[in-house]
Design an enzyme around this catalytic site. Sequence first.
Site, short mmCIF file in Angstrom:
data_model
loop_
_atom_site.label_atom_id
_atom_site.label_comp_id
_atom_site.label_asym_id
_atom_site.label_seq_id
_atom_site.Cartn_x
_atom_site.Cartn_y
_atom_site.Cartn_z
N THR A 195 0.81 -1.22 0.00
CA THR A 195 0.00 0.00 0.00
C THR A 195 0.84 1.27 0.00
O THR A 195 0.29 2.38 -0.10
CB THR A 195 -0.92 0.04 1.24
OG1 THR A 195 -0.10 0.03 2.42
CG2 THR A 195 -1.87 -1.14 1.26
N LYS A 196 2.15 1.15 0.11
CA LYS A 196 3.00 2.32 0.35
C LYS A 196 3.31 3.09 -0.93
O LYS A 196 2.97 2.69 -2.04
CB LYS A 196 4.29 1.88 1.04
CG LYS A 196 4.09 1.26 2.43
CD LYS A 196 3.36 2.19 3.36
CE LYS A 196 3.42 1.77 4.82
NZ LYS A 196 2.78 0.50 5.14
#
Length: 400
Positions: A195-196
């Site tokens: 998700t980064k």
Amino acid sequence: MAAFKRSNKHMRTEFLPFASPTIGEAEIAEVVDTLHGGWLTTGPRTHRFEEAFASYIGCRHAVAVNSCTAALHLALEAVGIGEGDEVITSPMTFAATGEVIRYLGAKPVFIDIDPVTMNLDPGQLDDTIARCERPKAIIPVHVAGLACDMDPIMSVAASHGLRIVEDAAHTLPTKYKGRTIGTIGDITCFSFYSTKSITTGEGGMATTDDDRFADRMRIMSLHGISHDAWNRYTEAGSWYYEILAPGFKYNMSDITAALGLVQLQRVGELHRRRDAIAARYNEKLTALSDYLETPAGAGEGGIHSWHLYVIKLKLDSLSIDRKQFAEELKRHNIGCSVHFIPLHLHPYYRDTYGYSSGDFPHALAAYQRIISLPIYPKMTDADADSVVEALAAICGQYGK
């Protein structure tokens, strides 16, 4: 608002996920090339990724590992945290920040947050340190990608002889007063989770300007054996190695690094899209200011990574609570999350250290009001607008 009341007119027909990675053909080709190359574990691509990351951040050393959790653990071990020591950090964080302190037999000491930024409140540091018996380090957590106020944190740490290990899981490419996060504290730890801002699937990096810390983290990341041991299966390598300390299995693979090399080249492109979505939210959500607050932006000379876009509900203006609001977003086909459930509310920390929910009132109050909205480069303007429309519909239906 009345136009949205009890109406499904603006509801999405397809579910918008809370998060989704942005992977292109270049990333796929680099991974395939790695597979064809025959070297899969830690090797030349991992070292290229470390060099490229250090160059991008502007630091002397970058140590690639298999998670930000691993980076935090190695960082604390490298700066000398041990049994009975105390490490000060924020309760408004993910599990990893607290658990790595416990890995080393040390005690996490929580400090309340600034209610606006949701970052650690530097104004409480001196009093917190005064109550400690063996304070050794501070872990500032840059929540959502907004930098902590590092100048007073560094000043207090220096006055008490404490180390600074930054939890920068959310921060690429965050800046604080013109300085890149990753160049300020003793060691800074990044995450490349899916998700980064950039992703390697799973992965992390520790940056530092200190040669001793870098050497220690490299050694401890691969069983405590000599740092060039990965090379022992190459033509130039040797079968001989030495165990220098009882280390861990935290090394990054070349498959993972292949993703990272391409993603790092795209960091500016990916951030510009996140920044554009955040700006769109900020503009359009002003119409809902009676019902919610938008997140704080970066100060002068700062850059917000916009890993997360966290709104705060004005519950006095709504007839539903945060849990119900999140359920309504899901009903409108909008994914969302909550960042975070403060650590002192979890059974382990509550039972082990005797915390009560009100011990950190700003963290508790924020937790009861916050919702993280979708924000990632694959989102279109229409996707972002559908989130705003869902928020407007819910506020229209449940606003007082």
